[in-house]
Design a protein around this motif. Structure first.
Motif, PDB file in Angstrom:
ATOM      1  N   ILE A 264      -0.513  -9.750  14.688  1.00 44.78           N
ATOM      2  CA  ILE A 264       0.302  -9.936  13.386  1.00 44.78           C
ATOM      3  C   ILE A 264      -0.047  -9.463  12.263  1.00 44.78           C
ATOM      4  N   ILE A 265       0.467  -8.403  11.571  1.00 47.16           N
ATOM      5  CA  ILE A 265      -0.075  -7.984  10.261  1.00 47.16           C
ATOM      6  C   ILE A 265       0.535  -8.459   9.170  1.00 47.16           C
ATOM      7  N   THR A 266      -0.072  -9.291   8.298  1.00 47.36           N
ATOM      8  CA  THR A 266       0.632  -9.733   7.226  1.00 47.36           C
ATOM      9  C   THR A 266      -0.157  -9.604   5.960  1.00 47.36           C
ATOM     10  N   GLY A 267       0.446 -10.525   4.825  1.00 49.38           N
ATOM     11  CA  GLY A 267      -0.280 -10.491   3.638  1.00 49.38           C
ATOM     12  C   GLY A 267       0.917 -10.349   2.653  1.00 49.38           C
ATOM     13  N   PRO A 268       0.311 -10.790   1.336  1.00 49.41           N
ATOM     14  CA  PRO A 268       1.285 -10.467   0.229  1.00 49.41           C
ATOM     15  C   PRO A 268       2.126  -9.358   0.230  1.00 49.41           C
ATOM     16  N   THR A 269       3.035  -9.133  -0.776  1.00 45.71           N
ATOM     17  CA  THR A 269       3.710  -7.846  -0.962  1.00 45.71           C
ATOM     18  C   THR A 269       2.977  -6.903  -1.571  1.00 45.71           C
ATOM     19  N   ALA A 270       3.259  -5.501  -1.020  1.00 47.67           N
ATOM     20  CA  ALA A 270       2.551  -4.495  -1.646  1.00 47.67           C
ATOM     21  C   ALA A 270       1.084  -4.116  -1.176  1.00 47.67           C
ATOM     22  N   THR A 271       0.664  -4.941  -0.359  1.00 48.83           N
ATOM     23  CA  THR A 271      -0.965  -4.741  -0.074  1.00 48.83           C
ATOM     24  C   THR A 271      -1.027  -3.711   1.211  1.00 48.83           C
ATOM     25  N   GLY A 272       0.025  -3.241   1.635  1.00 47.89           N
ATOM     26  CA  GLY A 272      -0.034  -2.085   2.679  1.00 47.89           C
ATOM     27  C   GLY A 272       0.322  -2.351   4.195  1.00 47.89           C
ATOM     28  N   LYS A 273       0.964  -3.369   4.384  1.00 46.33           N
ATOM     29  CA  LYS A 273       1.399  -3.891   5.708  1.00 46.33           C
ATOM     30  C   LYS A 273       2.276  -2.836   6.533  1.00 46.33           C
ATOM     31  N   THR A 274       2.992  -2.192   5.965  1.00 47.97           N
ATOM     32  CA  THR A 274       3.838  -1.232   6.910  1.00 47.97           C
ATOM     33  C   THR A 274       2.937  -0.081   6.871  1.00 47.97           C
ATOM     34  N   ASP A 275       2.317   0.493   6.056  1.00 45.09           N
ATOM     35  CA  ASP A 275       1.481   1.749   6.555  1.00 45.09           C
ATOM     36  C   ASP A 275       0.483   1.469   7.567  1.00 45.09           C
ATOM     37  N   LEU A 276      -0.135   0.161   7.446  1.00 39.46           N
ATOM     38  CA  LEU A 276      -0.967  -0.087   8.535  1.00 39.46           C
ATOM     39  C   LEU A 276      -0.430  -0.171  10.048  1.00 39.46           C
ATOM     40  N   SER A 277       0.791  -0.786   9.827  1.00 43.48           N
ATOM     41  CA  SER A 277       1.577  -1.121  11.077  1.00 43.48           C
ATOM     42  C   SER A 277       1.810   0.155  11.752  1.00 43.48           C
ATOM     43  N   LEU A 278       2.127   1.159  10.857  1.00 41.91           N
ATOM     44  CA  LEU A 278       2.532   2.546  11.378  1.00 41.91           C
ATOM     45  C   LEU A 278       1.533   3.091  12.131  1.00 41.91           C
TER      46      LEU A 278
END
Length: 310
Positions: A7-21
């Motif tokens: 699970i990749i999580t964290g506050p908004t704008a930390t970069g979750k989407t880029d890391l998940s991709l």
């Protein structure tokens, strides 16, 4: 062999989407979105949804699957993810979940206690208060009755606030107390990576993200949704990035006030998310400031191999 869940999580704008991709490409796995707004069609720019070209390249679950007037709960999400996880695990892959909706994520780790059915008279009473004094008054009542649940809110979510207060009015118990009283401890096969950044950097990223959303057509996106006859009071639209443009269209805010309010509300939401994630036991904290992506990918490889071998 146990198939791990990352699970990749964290506050908004930390970069979750880029890391998940990056992880999805590196390990050839799909992504399950744990975002309570990206599941809605037409809410694209304001939710930071990935592009159609990305969706064509990397399979995603729970992106643009619902209309804005459809309801979907954390319990519904948990049921769906169990099915999707089985499909993914049958292919010998680990399950990758990415997003920052705390209730969605919590539902994957532990079930909720049974809740009393909705009391219509309580809902009518709350609706009357909201009509007379506004949703801010409802949120104030929620903070007094259940500050733990209030800190999870992504904007003034009418449905969730009413439901939480309804449960409190019926039972005298905070709604959050039904989500188990013991600290959230991760199962052996679940790895949670919580991203964070130093506060000045995070605030700068949030501000630039809001500027980018407005430059790329957020106001037109909101106007188009309203022109489709969707009510501005829908649960899906009572969230940061949509509530403020709606107030601007109604003449309640100037453009400058709306612009700054989206930034401020986003920063406040990020702070509430971080407060909540800090309560979870066993989370792997990862400071994104100055950390190379290759290092993160290698760490995930080591941890998933370790989990899979247990």
């Amino acid at each position: 062999m146990t198939h791990p869940t990352v699970i990749i999580t964290g506050p908004t704008a930390t970069g979750k989407t880029d890391l998940s991709l990056s992880l999805a490409r590196s390990f050839n796995v799909p992504v399950i979105s744990a975002d309570a707004r990206q599941c809605y069609r037409y809410l694209d720019i304001g939710t930071g949804k990935v592009s159609d070209s990305i969706l064509a390249e990397i399979p995603h679950y729970h992106i643009s699957t619902l209309n804005p007037d459809e309801s979907f709960s954390a319990a519904d999400f948990s049921v769906k993810v169990r099915r999707w996880s089985e499909e993914i695990a049958q292919k010998g892959k680990f399950v990758l979940v990415a997003g920052g909706s705390t209730l969605y994520l919590e539902s994957l780790i532990r079930p909720f206690d049974p809740l009393p059915p909705q009391n219509p008279s309580n809902i009518r009473e709350l609706e009357t208060i909201a009509e007379r004094s506004g949703l801010d008054e409802i949120y104030k009542k929620l903070v007094e009755a259940d500050p733990d649940y209030a800190c999870k809110m992504h904007g003034l979510n009418t449905h969730r606030m009413f439901r939480a207060l309804d449960v409190w009015m019926q039972t005298g118990r905070p709604f959050s107390s039904f989500h188990k009283n013991q600290p959230l401890t991760l199962p052996d096969n679940v790895l949670v990576i919580c991203l964070y950044r130093e506060r000045p950097e995070l605030h700068d990223r949030i501000n630039r993200r809001v500027d980018h959303m407005l430059e790329n057509g957020l106001l037109q996106e909101v106007r188009d949704i309203l022109n489709m006859s969707y009510s501005p009071d829908l649960q899906s639209l009572q969230t940061v990035g949509y509530r403020e443009p709606i107030a601007y269209f109604d003449g309640q805010l100037t453009y400058e006030q709306m612009h700054e309010k989206i930034k401020r509300n986003s920063r406040q939401y990020a702070r509430r998310q971080l407060t909540w994630f800090r309560r979870w036991k066993g989370v792997y904290w990862l400071n994104q400031s100055g950390v190379s992506e290759a290092l993160i990918i290698n760490k995930v490889r080591q941890l998933t191999e370790y989990l899979a071998a247990k």
